[in-house]
Design a protein around this motif. Structure first.
Motif, PDB file in Angstrom:
ATOM      1  N   ALA A 157      11.731 -19.901  -4.593  1.00 55.44           N
ATOM      2  CA  ALA A 157      10.548 -19.776  -3.732  1.00 55.44           C
ATOM      3  C   ALA A 157      10.040 -21.148  -3.310  1.00 55.44           C
ATOM      4  CB  ALA A 157       9.454 -19.003  -4.460  1.00 55.44           C
ATOM      5  N   LEU A 158      10.108 -22.113  -4.214  1.00 58.30           N
ATOM      6  CA  LEU A 158       9.692 -23.477  -3.878  1.00 58.30           C
ATOM      7  C   LEU A 158      10.640 -24.115  -2.867  1.00 58.30           C
ATOM      8  CD1 LEU A 158       8.635 -24.767  -7.417  1.00 58.30           C
ATOM      9  CD2 LEU A 158       7.123 -24.276  -5.487  1.00 58.30           C
ATOM     10  N   ASP A 159      11.861 -23.574  -2.781  1.00 60.56           N
ATOM     11  CA  ASP A 159      12.832 -24.050  -1.780  1.00 60.56           C
ATOM     12  C   ASP A 159      12.766 -23.223  -0.497  1.00 60.56           C
ATOM     13  OD1 ASP A 159      13.795 -26.083  -3.368  1.00 60.56           O
ATOM     14  OD2 ASP A 159      15.343 -24.834  -4.292  1.00 60.56           O
ATOM     15  N   LEU A 160      11.616 -22.559  -0.295  1.00 59.97           N
ATOM     16  CA  LEU A 160      11.339 -21.801   0.932  1.00 59.97           C
ATOM     17  C   LEU A 160      12.172 -20.520   1.068  1.00 59.97           C
ATOM     18  CD1 LEU A 160      10.993 -24.748   3.497  1.00 59.97           C
ATOM     19  CD2 LEU A 160       9.161 -23.409   2.450  1.00 59.97           C
ATOM     20  N   ASP A 161      12.512 -19.910  -0.060  1.00 55.96           N
ATOM     21  CA  ASP A 161      13.208 -18.620  -0.012  1.00 55.96           C
ATOM     22  C   ASP A 161      12.148 -17.510  -0.026  1.00 55.96           C
ATOM     23  OD1 ASP A 161      16.209 -17.344  -0.885  1.00 55.96           O
ATOM     24  OD2 ASP A 161      14.443 -16.113  -1.269  1.00 55.96           O
ATOM     25  N   GLU A 162      11.962 -16.856   1.109  1.00 56.45           N
ATOM     26  CA  GLU A 162      10.875 -15.884   1.243  1.00 56.45           C
ATOM     27  C   GLU A 162      11.070 -14.668   0.340  1.00 56.45           C
ATOM     28  OE1 GLU A 162       8.376 -13.512   4.738  1.00 56.45           O
ATOM     29  OE2 GLU A 162      10.238 -14.582   5.243  1.00 56.45           O
ATOM     30  N   GLU A 163      12.308 -14.190   0.204  1.00 56.01           N
ATOM     31  CA  GLU A 163      12.564 -13.013  -0.627  1.00 56.01           C
ATOM     32  C   GLU A 163      12.227 -13.288  -2.094  1.00 56.01           C
ATOM     33  OE1 GLU A 163      13.256  -9.956   0.399  1.00 56.01           O
ATOM     34  OE2 GLU A 163      12.984 -10.823   2.401  1.00 56.01           O
ATOM     35  N   SER A 164      12.569 -14.479  -2.561  1.00 58.20           N
ATOM     36  CA  SER A 164      12.233 -14.849  -3.939  1.00 58.20           C
ATOM     37  C   SER A 164      10.722 -14.927  -4.118  1.00 58.20           C
ATOM     38  CB  SER A 164      12.866 -16.200  -4.296  1.00 58.20           C
ATOM     39  OG  SER A 164      14.272 -16.110  -4.288  1.00 58.20           O
ATOM     40  N   PHE A 165      10.049 -15.457  -3.108  1.00 58.66           N
ATOM     41  CA  PHE A 165       8.588 -15.535  -3.154  1.00 58.66           C
ATOM     42  C   PHE A 165       7.981 -14.140  -3.315  1.00 58.66           C
ATOM     43  CE2 PHE A 165       4.594 -15.159  -0.766  1.00 58.66           C
ATOM     44  CZ  PHE A 165       3.794 -16.023  -1.498  1.00 58.66           C
ATOM     45  N   LYS A 166       8.514 -13.169  -2.588  1.00 61.55           N
ATOM     46  CA  LYS A 166       8.004 -11.795  -2.677  1.00 61.55           C
ATOM     47  C   LYS A 166       8.236 -11.200  -4.067  1.00 61.55           C
ATOM     48  CE  LYS A 166       8.674 -10.746   2.250  1.00 61.55           C
ATOM     49  NZ  LYS A 166       9.459  -9.932   3.221  1.00 61.55           N
ATOM     50  N   GLU A 167       9.339 -11.594  -4.688  1.00 60.45           N
ATOM     51  CA  GLU A 167       9.657 -11.060  -6.019  1.00 60.45           C
ATOM     52  C   GLU A 167       8.650 -11.504  -7.073  1.00 60.45           C
ATOM     53  OE1 GLU A 167      13.679 -11.024  -7.610  1.00 60.45           O
ATOM     54  OE2 GLU A 167      14.424 -11.564  -5.617  1.00 60.45           O
ATOM     55  N   ILE A 168       8.063 -12.670  -6.885  1.00 61.44           N
ATOM     56  CA  ILE A 168       7.118 -13.201  -7.877  1.00 61.44           C
ATOM     57  C   ILE A 168       5.978 -12.217  -8.122  1.00 61.44           C
ATOM     58  CG2 ILE A 168       5.436 -15.038  -8.349  1.00 61.44           C
ATOM     59  CD1 ILE A 168       7.248 -16.954  -6.813  1.00 61.44           C
ATOM     60  N   LYS A 169       5.560 -11.524  -7.069  1.00 59.55           N
ATOM     61  CA  LYS A 169       4.438 -10.587  -7.185  1.00 59.55           C
ATOM     62  C   LYS A 169       4.743  -9.449  -8.167  1.00 59.55           C
ATOM     63  CE  LYS A 169       3.400 -11.456  -2.300  1.00 59.55           C
ATOM     64  NZ  LYS A 169       3.289 -10.852  -0.948  1.00 59.55           N
ATOM     65  N   GLY A 170       6.020  -9.175  -8.378  1.00 59.32           N
ATOM     66  CA  GLY A 170       6.399  -8.082  -9.274  1.00 59.32           C
ATOM     67  C   GLY A 170       6.356  -8.443 -10.748  1.00 59.32           C
TER      68      GLY A 170
END
Length: 365
Positions: free
Chosen positions: A61-74
């Motif tokens: 997510a810190l490398d600008l991966d949007e899908e990984s960023f969304k996963e954090i919420k889970g």
């Protein structure tokens, strides 16, 4: 353990409290199974596994991966373990992935998360080690003070003696035959191996049982006389007792110390494998091999088709459970079952084994 307030003394240890809670509802004697459930599906195990998954997701997510960023919420389940988790997950819930990757404060918190993860893992590692040490101390103290019910064990003793080539339906006859046999062959017996998964000195208890019967015959037999025939794979009360979970289950690294394989040498497992692979008959009793200890038998039961396997059972429910478990594991080999109860059939079973052992021994001599 409950009576002496053991669990009350250790309310801060999650593994011990898990055992206490599960033991109230299930089988206390299967505490190794309860430990395995804790290590694979307990709250702490789930948290540790989720943390291990979350760290690389945050990195992406810190490398600008949007899908990984969304996963954090889970990963809200991890909130409350350490403050850094709460802040990062909350930030991901309220902001977009571009802000997340550009926020220097979040980057700093992610560094702390790695430290917090290491600290949490170390805490859990120390807690399970403490729990196992305390359990071992309690187990050793209990077994040392426990008294053997000789009336119930007498049938088991008959099986022991039959594989030594000795049989008699009465205690007096058994004692005298053992004494005569020992004198005749100068302490030598037919080839046999007793592999015990218990921690007590079975041979010594067996001999003391007969020696308490006041007959003229004297029995000079100790465990040391049979040390090549008797093998305690999980240690002994006077050295170290070994218990834990099997090596195949998926557990966090923090719980590695719970695995039996970490405490049993490779040579010990190989010795056990050699014993069963080179046996013409294996008699199993007092051991639910389809549980934690199945890994010891797996290759043998699934591949070896020649060795006779006899399972001693105490009731029909136990026999049915054993049969079902073997079927579930895909074990197709033939297994004979013997009901351990005072009966002509059981006595005949022991007598036949003793006679076969004697014949084999005479040929070898």
């Amino acid at each position: 353990m409950k009576a002496d307030g053991f669990f009350t003394k250790h309310t801060n240890n999650p593994l011990l409290q898990f055992i206490n809670a599960k033991g109230e509802k299930e089988k206390w004697y299967d505490f190794e199974g309860i430990i395995q459930e804790y290590a694979t599906r307990g709250e702490q195990a789930v948290n540790l596994k989720m943390i291990d998954k979350l760290l690389p997701i945050i990195g992406k997510a810190l490398d600008l991966d949007e899908e990984s960023f969304k996963e954090i919420k889970g990963y809200k389940h991890l909130c409350g373990i350490v403050p850094e988790f709460d802040r990062v997950i909350e930030y991901a819930t309220k902001n977009n992935y571009l802000d997340f990757a550009a926020d220097y404060d979040i980057m700093e918190k992610c560094v702390y998360i790695k430290k917090a993860r290491s600290q949490y893992s170390e805490e859990q590692r120390d807690l399970v080690k403490e729990a196992m040490r305390l359990l071992k101390d309690e187990l050793v103290a209990f077994l040392k003070s426990a008294k053997i019910n000789n009336e119930e064990n007498s049938l088991a003793f008959m099986i022991f003696f039959s594989i030594m080539g000795i049989y008699d339906a009465g205690y007096k006859g058994l004692t005298m035959k053992l004494s005569d046999y020992s004198k005749k062959y100068q302490g030598s017996f037919p080839d046999f191996k007793i592999v015990s998964f218990n921690y007590t000195d079975t041979i010594s208890n067996l001999v003391k049982f007969l020696q308490r019967i006041k007959f003229d015959s004297r029995i000079d037999l100790e465990t040391d006389d049979l040390k090549e025939n008797f093998y305690r794979i999980h240690g002994a009360l006077d050295s170290e007792v070994i218990f834990g979970i099997d090596s195949e289950c998926d557990i966090p690294n923090a719980f590695i110390s719970l695995r039996k394989s970490n405490h049993i040498s490779i040579n010990a497992k190989q010795r056990f494998s050699d014993i069963i692979e080179n046996s013409k008959r294996i008699i199993i009793f007092g051991h639910s091999i389809y549980g934690i200890d199945y890994e010891y038998y797996a290759d043998f039961l699934e591949k070896n088709k020649d060795t006779e396997v006899v399972v001693i059972y105490h009731n029909e429910d136990g026999k049915k459970e054993f049969e079902n478990e073997m079927e579930n594991r895909g074990v197709m080999r033939s297994i004979n079952y013997e009901y351990i109860v005072i009966s002509d059939h059981f006595f005949e079973f022991c007598k036949n084994i003793a006679e076969e052992q004697q014949l084999f021994f005479e040929k070898e001599k």
